[in-house]
Design an enzyme around this catalytic site. Sequence first.
Site, PDB file in Angstrom:
ATOM      1  CD  GLU A  41       0.817  -7.050   3.542  1.00 33.47           C
ATOM      2  OE1 GLU A  41       0.436  -5.941   3.642  1.00 33.47           O
ATOM      3  OE2 GLU A  41       0.734  -8.032   2.752  1.00 33.47           O
ATOM      4  NE  ARG A 268       0.983   7.305   5.730  1.00 31.70           N
ATOM      5  CZ  ARG A 268       1.039   5.680   5.664  1.00 31.70           C
ATOM      6  NH1 ARG A 268      -0.120   5.191   5.937  1.00 31.70           N
ATOM      7  NH2 ARG A 268       2.157   5.092   5.162  1.00 31.70           N
ATOM      8  CE  LYS A 278       5.079  -2.441   4.970  1.00 29.15           C
ATOM      9  NZ  LYS A 278       4.412  -3.546   5.558  1.00 29.15           N
TER      10      LYS A 278
HETATM   11  P1  ATP Z   1       1.555  -1.605   3.210  1.00 29.72           P
HETATM   12  O1  ATP Z   1       1.335  -0.622   2.200  1.00 29.72           O
HETATM   13  O2  ATP Z   1       2.168  -2.839   2.867  1.00 29.72           O
HETATM   14  O3  ATP Z   1       0.050  -1.829   3.921  1.00 29.72           O
HETATM   15  P2  ATP Z   1       2.019  -0.058   5.661  1.00 29.72           P
HETATM   16  O4  ATP Z   1       3.187   0.926   5.803  1.00 29.72           O
HETATM   17  O5  ATP Z   1       0.795   0.265   5.921  1.00 29.72           O
HETATM   18  O6  ATP Z   1       2.268  -0.732   4.145  1.00 29.72           O
HETATM   19  P3  ATP Z   1       1.806  -2.464   7.464  1.00 29.72           P
HETATM   20  O7  ATP Z   1       2.651  -3.069   8.068  1.00 29.72           O
HETATM   21  O8  ATP Z   1       0.546  -2.545   7.272  1.00 29.72           O
HETATM   22  O9  ATP Z   1       2.502  -1.360   6.348  1.00 29.72           O
HETATM   23  O10 ATP Z   1       1.575  -1.175   8.891  1.00 29.72           O
HETATM   24  C1  ATP Z   1       1.731  -1.611  10.106  1.00 29.72           C
HETATM   25  C2  ATP Z   1       1.189  -0.528  10.900  1.00 29.72           C
HETATM   26  O11 ATP Z   1       1.827   0.530  10.688  1.00 29.72           O
HETATM   27  C3  ATP Z   1      -0.096  -0.134  10.504  1.00 29.72           C
HETATM   28  O12 ATP Z   1      -1.265   0.150  11.519  1.00 29.72           O
HETATM   29  C4  ATP Z   1      -0.068   1.204   9.732  1.00 29.72           C
HETATM   30  O13 ATP Z   1      -1.162   2.079   9.920  1.00 29.72           O
HETATM   31  C5  ATP Z   1       1.011   1.821  10.530  1.00 29.72           C
HETATM   32  N1  ATP Z   1       1.762   2.579   9.605  1.00 29.72           N
HETATM   33  C6  ATP Z   1       2.372   2.547   8.334  1.00 29.72           C
HETATM   34  N2  ATP Z   1       2.913   3.248   7.643  1.00 29.72           N
HETATM   35  C7  ATP Z   1       2.760   4.630   8.848  1.00 29.72           C
HETATM   36  C8  ATP Z   1       3.182   5.941   8.603  1.00 29.72           C
HETATM   37  N3  ATP Z   1       4.091   6.548   7.871  1.00 29.72           N
HETATM   38  N4  ATP Z   1       2.935   6.545   9.925  1.00 29.72           N
HETATM   39  C9  ATP Z   1       2.297   5.827  11.067  1.00 29.72           C
HETATM   40  N5  ATP Z   1       1.774   4.756  11.126  1.00 29.72           N
HETATM   41  C10 ATP Z   1       2.237   3.993   9.899  1.00 29.72           C
END
Ligand code: ATP
Length: 562
Positions: A41, A268, A278
């Site tokens: 995102e 994660r 974020k």
């Molecule tokens: P938000 O709270 O804004 O959704 P987010 O960290 O999930 O934050 P995204 O941009 O939706 O951000 O994440 C993009 C991809 O990265 C998603 O598929 C998410 O599952 C993965 N991702 C985010 N944080 C992690 C993490 N700590 N470890 C592994 N994958 C992650």
Amino acid sequence: MTEPKEDTVEKRSLNFIEAIVEEDLQTGRYHGKVHTRFPPEPNGYLHIGHAKAICLDFGIAEKYGGKCNLRFDDTNPIKEDVEYVDSIKEDIRWLGFDWEDREYFASDYFGRLFDFAIDLIKKGMAYVDDQSSDEIASQKGTPTEAGTPSPYRERSVEENLDLFHRMNAGEFPEGARVLRARIDMASPNMHMRDPVIYRILHHPHHRTGDTWKVYPMYDFAHGQSDYFEGVTHSLCTLEFEVHRPLYDWLVEHLKENSYRPRQIEFNRLNLTYTVLSKRVLLEMVKKGYVHGWDDPRMPTLTGLRRRGYTPEAIRNFNDSIGYTKVMANNDIGLLEFAVREDLNKRTSRVMAVLNPLKVIITNYPEDKTEQLEIINNPEDESMGSRTIPFSREIYIEKEDFMEDPPRKFFRLGPGREVRLKSAYIVRCEDFKKNSEGNIVEVYCTYDEATRSGGPEANRKVKGTLHWVSARHALEAEVRLYDRLFNDPEPAGHKDKDPFDFLNPGSLKVITGYVEPSLKEAKPLDHFQFQRLGYFNVDPDSTRGKLVFNRTVPLRDTWSKRR
Ligand code: ATP
Ligand code: MG
């Protein structure tokens, strides 16, 4: 023909996702196709957690000859921005991955998603709810108790169509109405209890401008976007496991053909002493706790890059922790280990003194300078050698001299001998203190025969010190970073904010001296400062002023300090 030697191939057992993909390849589920996507995102900069997802999404595609799309999940215009889109692309490229021409946006599908919503309404599978989000939440029930149906659940198709179109025409304020899927208010899965699929937002979108006044929720956009793009394996983090029935329900009802993408969840990345949210990272930037998204203390990829972390180190780290279904809090020491291991191979070892003490070699001619040869990296001869100037006055580290050293102190002290790295063996004859009692100068004599490569170069002495020639050394600003938080789980306290655990000593700026060859160093060049750690040149460096970041100390000193 020679057979490839079995024992030279590093064998690793498949992770559970690779096992699933291989099974799908064997059964022909996707006709031999592997297609993944990375769906950020654009509401912030990518962090080390995202790198774990990127390495998996692109890595699986690479390994099985498939493709990986970059898809911006831009369904919330309020928080999203092109600045983030650009930084995300730069960071993925830096990690070494390529989406070629497959750059997509969920907003590309707003039209198709809207049509799908209309379709669901027509089939009696979606309805407009006039209640507030609080009212809707209060009717959701609990996992063991069924929810209460909305009073608007039985609305006619005509009325729903009319209202949904008017929602999108901007006739109603934000929050006045939502569109909900009509699934099952008694489902044991809370996400199936008539989830909200569209909301009203009067906010221009960074790509579609004012075209839309209704925006799909993440769950309504994600699976369908996978479907539109022909994704086979949609890899996401464990918290989406409970969303999977809804994901499947939605793609099932698209019913254009028999192909269905499949969602697979993995653990994660969580790291000790680090916050990977974020929202929190944005707040750190906004409140000025750090100097920006690319502050070298940040766990963002742009911050880690500036700090001197390498893509290889980050990829190796991800390989080492692996992908499972088990939630874990990984030791940040493992990441630092991967960084050290990678930089050890690729950096030149240079001389820098960060806490200088002057040493005068009293029997060395005052106006003489010698250029001494020094090997760039003893682990890799192909990196060659260079010369460094030696003269009568040099700097060593203050910590390398003691007026009254204990027996096991293998550095300099009155009457003791040490080797100056790649130069001579010197012997301390005397020292001088200032009026406050601090040692300000040390007087040594050198033995010409002990010159590196000379007849007595190999004479046994206990210690070897790094040094720079005082007259030739360059002054440099050196930024010493420490962990941003001083608690292993800064976001893991119910009654406390992560900011309560900010480490006040996370940045220390000092002035040091570096050997003159570093004059030509360019931003982001990496070095090992002998005996001190790995450092890189900060982009703040200019022709007149050298600035270095400490990437990581030579050893894990943190665990000993606690
Ligand atoms: P938000 O709270 O804004 O959704 P987010 O960290 O999930 O934050 P995204 O941009 O939706 O951000 O994440 C993009 C991809 O990265 C998603 O598929 C998410 O599952 C993965 N991702 C985010 N944080 C992690 C993490 N700590 N470890 C592994 N994958 C992650
Ligand atoms: Mg997310």
